[in-house]
Design an enzyme around this catalytic site. Structure first.
Site, short mmCIF file in Angstrom:
data_model
loop_
_atom_site.label_atom_id
_atom_site.label_comp_id
_atom_site.label_asym_id
_atom_site.label_seq_id
_atom_site.Cartn_x
_atom_site.Cartn_y
_atom_site.Cartn_z
N TYR A 40 0.83 -1.20 0.00
CA TYR A 40 0.00 0.00 0.00
C TYR A 40 0.86 1.24 0.00
CZ TYR A 40 -3.45 3.34 1.97
OH TYR A 40 -4.29 4.41 2.20
N ASP A 55 -0.70 15.08 6.83
CA ASP A 55 -1.63 14.51 5.85
C ASP A 55 -2.85 15.42 5.71
OD1 ASP A 55 -3.01 12.79 4.17
OD2 ASP A 55 -3.78 11.54 5.80
N ASP A 82 -3.41 5.14 -2.24
CA ASP A 82 -4.28 6.16 -1.65
C ASP A 82 -4.21 7.41 -2.53
OD1 ASP A 82 -5.47 8.11 -0.09
OD2 ASP A 82 -4.09 7.91 1.60
N ASP A 84 -6.38 10.01 -2.14
CA ASP A 84 -7.12 11.06 -1.44
C ASP A 84 -8.45 11.34 -2.16
OD1 ASP A 84 -5.20 11.24 0.52
OD2 ASP A 84 -4.13 12.88 -0.41
N HIS A 109 -7.83 3.98 -4.09
CA HIS A 109 -9.03 4.30 -3.31
C HIS A 109 -9.22 5.80 -3.22
CE1 HIS A 109 -7.38 5.55 0.64
NE2 HIS A 109 -6.54 4.54 0.58
N GLU A 111 -11.68 8.97 -1.54
CA GLU A 111 -12.42 9.19 -0.32
C GLU A 111 -13.46 10.30 -0.47
OE1 GLU A 111 -9.45 11.59 2.54
OE2 GLU A 111 -8.60 9.80 1.65
N CYS A 119 -6.43 13.26 8.06
CA CYS A 119 -6.35 11.86 8.46
C CYS A 119 -7.71 11.35 8.92
CB CYS A 119 -5.33 11.73 9.60
SG CYS A 119 -5.34 10.11 10.41
N ARG A 154 -13.55 4.92 -0.38
CA ARG A 154 -13.43 5.02 1.08
C ARG A 154 -14.51 5.97 1.58
NH1 ARG A 154 -8.24 7.58 4.35
NH2 ARG A 154 -9.50 9.02 5.58
N GLU A 184 -13.72 3.40 6.89
CA GLU A 184 -12.74 4.06 7.75
C GLU A 184 -13.26 4.33 9.16
OE1 GLU A 184 -9.90 4.43 8.56
OE2 GLU A 184 -8.95 6.23 7.74
N ASN A 206 -9.20 -0.60 8.13
CA ASN A 206 -7.92 0.07 8.31
C ASN A 206 -7.43 -0.17 9.73
OD1 ASN A 206 -5.70 1.72 8.15
ND2 ASN A 206 -6.85 3.64 8.12
#
Length: 290
Positions: A40, A55, A82, A84, A109, A111, A119, A154, A184, A206
């Site tokens: 990942y 982040d 990831d 975002d 993924h 989100e 985060c 996500r 998440e 996660n």
């Protein structure tokens, strides 16, 4: 077999599939040597390790794609990335999926936070409307250069709007084309079980440290119907703690002798890198040039 198909096959064969974060190419090699089937690339990891930033959506598409390429050049493991919120216009023009596919991503993924995301285990998260996330998913699915490339959605809704809202969103995301769901920051096994019963695609949990989700075991996640378990920054956190000890020891004692036992040896590193074979290849090239 394409890297996307390899990721799908890993999800099919290992239940749940353990996916570990690789902060750089050498970490990916270590993960493969340990027996993992997928790695990942964390958005937080890229921001933290490569740029010393929090982040909060500061890293660019190009920066993340470069990390993907480095890891794919070093290992044949499929990579979940990831991305975002997809980098706005780049997602809708197709540039996001094109660059990541070219770099070697097996799966991505997206989100449902606003673009200045944070985060998933921090307070103050803000979500976009469900319809906006649906548009993001449809854009990713439509513009991916190869159908085998996995689009995962996500949702951060459980911590913001509640579990039922998260399930409602997840169902809409699946309807929009998401093939897997990243649930998440759920706080209990009962919540995961309710989620997986309602959402009829593979669900990822996660298992990040020091967050909202307790330290559940693989067996517990399996019992709750989870199909993928993610350990995004576990090795990175351990690396940082070890580096801090070594730095402090050298500074305080003027020698690293007392921490040699905590270090990877030169022999171990060379074995991981297949250093001797690379040396032989370099020597052959030099001889041919003479």
């Amino acid at each position: 077999m394409t890297t996307g198909k390899k990721f799908r096959e890993a999800v099919r064969r290992e239940r749940p599939l353990q996916v570990v974060g690789a902060i750089h190419a050498l970490a990916a090699k270590l993960a493969k040597a340990a027996g993992f089937r997928a790695v990942y690339i964390s958005g937080a990891g890229v921001a933290n390790a490569s740029f010393g930033l929090p982040d909060l959506g500061f890293t660019t598409l190009e920066q993340v794609a470069e990390e993907v390429k480095r890891i794919r050049d070093a290992t044949d493991l499929p990579v979940l990335v990831d991305i975002d919120t997809g980098w706005g216009r780049n997602l809708f023009t197709g540039r996001t999926m094109k660059l990541l596919h070219r770099a070697g991503a097996a799966a991505v993924h997206l989100e449902d936070q606003i673009e200045m995301k944070r985060c998933g285990h921090r307070p103050g998260k803000r979500l976009v409307k469900m319809e906006e996330m649906v548009r993001r998913i449809r854009a990713a699915v439509k513009t991916r250069p190869h159908r085998a490339m996995v689009v995962m959605a996500r949702t951060d809704a459980a911590a913001v709007e509640g579990l039922d809202a998260a399930i409602h969103r997840a169902k809409a995301y699946v309807e929009a084309g998401a093939e897997m769901i990243f649930a998440e920051a759920l706080g209990s096994l009962a919540a995961y079980e309710k989620f997986t019963r309602a959402v009829r695609v593979p669900v990822l949990a996660n298992m990040t440290e020091f967050g909202k989700t307790p330290m559940f075991t693989l067996k517990q996640f399996r019992s709750a119907g989870i199909r993928l378990v993610l350990y995004p920054l576990s090795a990175f956190r351990a690396m940082n703690a070890a580096a801090e000890i070594v730095y402090q020891t050298i500074r305080r004692k003027g020698t690293q002798r007392s921490v040699l036992g905590k270090m990877q040896t030169r022999k171990e590193l060379y074995r991981l890198l297949d250093y001797q074979q690379a040396e032989k290849h370099a020597d052959r090239k030099l001889r041919r040039r003479r």
